[in-house]
Design a protein around this motif. Structure first.
Motif, PDB file in Angstrom:
ATOM      1  N   TYR A   4       0.675  -1.314  -0.038  1.00 36.60           N
ATOM      2  CA  TYR A   4      -0.020   0.209   0.056  1.00 36.60           C
ATOM      3  C   TYR A   4       0.830   1.217   0.371  1.00 36.60           C
ATOM      4  N   ASP A   5       0.741   2.547  -0.754  1.00 39.42           N
ATOM      5  CA  ASP A   5       1.267   3.666  -1.176  1.00 39.42           C
ATOM      6  C   ASP A   5       0.377   4.713  -0.632  1.00 39.42           C
ATOM      7  N   PRO A   6       0.485   5.641   0.144  1.00 44.14           N
ATOM      8  CA  PRO A   6      -1.005   6.514   0.857  1.00 44.14           C
ATOM      9  C   PRO A   6      -0.655   7.329  -0.516  1.00 44.14           C
ATOM     10  N   ARG A   7       0.515   7.670  -1.461  1.00 45.39           N
ATOM     11  CA  ARG A   7       0.528   8.144  -2.621  1.00 45.39           C
ATOM     12  C   ARG A   7      -0.777   7.603  -3.396  1.00 45.39           C
ATOM     13  N   ALA A   8      -0.572   7.374  -3.899  1.00 41.12           N
ATOM     14  CA  ALA A   8      -1.206   6.327  -4.729  1.00 41.12           C
ATOM     15  C   ALA A   8      -2.948   5.338  -4.694  1.00 41.12           C
ATOM     16  N   GLU A   9      -3.758   5.789  -5.496  1.00 41.19           N
ATOM     17  CA  GLU A   9      -4.533   4.773  -4.819  1.00 41.19           C
ATOM     18  C   GLU A   9      -4.688   2.995  -4.306  1.00 41.19           C
ATOM     19  N   HIS A 106      -1.991   0.782   7.872  1.00 46.21           N
ATOM     20  CA  HIS A 106      -1.735   2.472   7.611  1.00 46.21           C
ATOM     21  C   HIS A 106      -3.236   2.939   7.750  1.00 46.21           C
ATOM     22  N   THR A 107      -4.329   2.640   7.666  1.00 49.71           N
ATOM     23  CA  THR A 107      -5.419   2.707   8.418  1.00 49.71           C
ATOM     24  C   THR A 107      -5.694   2.390   9.827  1.00 49.71           C
ATOM     25  N   ALA A 108      -5.833   1.942  10.031  1.00 44.38           N
ATOM     26  CA  ALA A 108      -5.718   1.806  11.703  1.00 44.38           C
ATOM     27  C   ALA A 108      -5.101   1.071  12.812  1.00 44.38           C
ATOM     28  N   THR A 109      -3.356   1.671  11.983  1.00 38.60           N
ATOM     29  CA  THR A 109      -2.529   2.149  13.267  1.00 38.60           C
ATOM     30  C   THR A 109      -1.356   2.891  12.987  1.00 38.60           C
ATOM     31  N   PRO A 110      -0.207   3.724  14.222  1.00 44.70           N
ATOM     32  CA  PRO A 110      -0.080   4.830  13.799  1.00 44.70           C
ATOM     33  C   PRO A 110       1.687   5.061  13.129  1.00 44.70           C
ATOM     34  N   TYR A 111       1.415   3.710  12.316  1.00 47.57           N
ATOM     35  CA  TYR A 111       2.719   3.061  11.858  1.00 47.57           C
ATOM     36  C   TYR A 111       2.964   3.568  10.060  1.00 47.57           C
ATOM     37  N   ASN A 112       4.124   4.201   9.249  1.00 47.50           N
ATOM     38  CA  ASN A 112       3.781   4.015   8.184  1.00 47.50           C
ATOM     39  C   ASN A 112       3.897   3.066   7.046  1.00 47.50           C
ATOM     40  N   ALA A 113       3.533   2.554   6.129  1.00 55.00           N
ATOM     41  CA  ALA A 113       3.010   1.728   5.721  1.00 55.00           C
ATOM     42  C   ALA A 113       3.842   0.359   4.793  1.00 55.00           C
ATOM     43  N   ARG A 114       5.322   2.353   4.558  1.00 57.60           N
ATOM     44  CA  ARG A 114       6.455   1.923   3.605  1.00 57.60           C
ATOM     45  C   ARG A 114       7.476   1.473   4.646  1.00 57.60           C
ATOM     46  N   ASP A 115       7.565   1.101   6.326  1.00 56.64           N
ATOM     47  CA  ASP A 115       8.136   1.500   6.878  1.00 56.64           C
ATOM     48  C   ASP A 115       8.842  -0.179   6.804  1.00 56.64           C
TER      49      ASP A 115
END
Length: 322
Positions: A4-9, A106-115
């Motif tokens: 998942y990339d928050p910058r894209a769909e 990404h949606t349910a935790t404070p962590y960065n999905a790209r870490d």
């Protein structure tokens, strides 16, 4: 990018499943010969050396010549039907699970999905889910690749019927313990290393030279595969030894055979009879396979994913940049 990339769909589950399946199918057809050689090396009790009088195989080139001479070139695709079913199913489950898990983080935790840590955990969990799904097919693939001539199993149906009748349903899950133990860090390192290597690439390569996105995916995937396989290899060897338990008669033509009571007994016998180096038998073809397999898996996945998304929404031109 994979995950998942928050910058894209977000990636639709159907698109991830199709891309993962297509990636698995194409990659499996390419790496099957390396897989057969790796399995033969892993199951050989004798030292992989030309100085050992009873060693059937002692090098990649020698193994290629001997297998082709004794069994024909088709032997390099032994067990290809269950292997393809395995790869298609595994690719679909793994990539769908990974995309969903990284989006959930990404949606349910404070962590960065790209870490790195997120990709490690999500990659490991997605691989465990895929492994539990396809383990019976992996056992069948190993049996077909391991048998010599004359063949014990005539075809896939005969193998399933014979194994179920003579060994029971649990035989399809032989080697599951070392598989799960190994697959979590292996896949975790694959996904996290791939992510980090791509970030390094973005940092190192000048913007005007970043046109060959597909080549980037292939190179980063290959490096990630070699790194992860080297660190987790012994568990793959344990799995293969356990999967051919009860199959000793078909292994007689290849040299000595052993019976293992379980994961720990397998490890103990290898140390006692073959030494610590026995844990790394077949490492060379395995690393070559890991480089090709992982590189092409990510390469084809990203390529097919963008193709499917572009076909679905021509104006968007795909969901993820390459």
């Amino acid at each position: 990018m994979v995950g998942y990339d928050p910058r894209a769909e977000s990636v639709p589950a159907a698109a991830a499943a199709l891309a993962g399946s297509a990636s698995g199918l194409v990659t499996r057809a390419i790496i099957s010969p390396l897989d057969v050689i790796k399995i033969r090396f892993q199951l050989q009790i004798e030292q992989l050396s030309s100085s050992h009088p009873l060693a059937k195989y002692h090098g990649i080139a020698q193994a290629v010549r001997r297998i082709s001479r004794e069994e024909g070139w088709a032997a390099f695709w032994k067990g290809h039907v269950p292997a393809q079913l395995l790869s298609i199913s595994y690719g679909a489950v793994q990539f769908v699970a990974f995309e969903c898990l990284t989006e959930l983080v990404h949606t349910a935790t404070p962590y960065n999905a790209r870490d790195f840590s997120v990709h490690f955990v999500c990659g490991g969990l997605s691989a465990c889910a895929a492994t539990m799904t396809v383990q019976p097919l992996d056992t069948l693939r190993t049996r077909f690749a391991a048998q010599g001539e004359p063949k014990v199993y005539r075809n896939l149906r005969h193998a399933v019927q014979t194994m179920y009748k003579t060994e029971g349903p649990l035989t399809f899950y032989r080697g599951l313990t070392p598989t799960v133990i190994a697959v979590f860090p292996y896949a975790g390192l694959q996904f996290s290393s791939y992510n980090i290597l791509q970030q390094i690439y973005e940092w190192v390569i000048p913007a005007e030279e970043k046109k060959a996105g597909n080549l980037r995916n292939l190179v980063c995937g290959s490096c990630a595969g070699v790194m992860s396989k080297t660190l987790t290899y012994p568990f793959d060897l344990f799995k293969k030894r356990l999967q051919v338990g009860g199959f000793e008669q078909a292994r007689a033509a290849f040299g000595q055979v052993r019976t293992y009571r379980g994961f720990m007994d397998c490890a103990a016998q290898i140390v006692q009879e073959e030494g610590p180096s026995g844990f790394f038998k077949g490492l060379s073809p395995s690393l070559l396979k890991a480089a090709v397999s992982t590189g092409f898996t990510f390469f084809w996945y990203e390529l097919f994913l963008n193709l499917f998304c572009a076909l679905k929404d021509p104006e968007a031109g795909g969901l993820k940049g390459t």
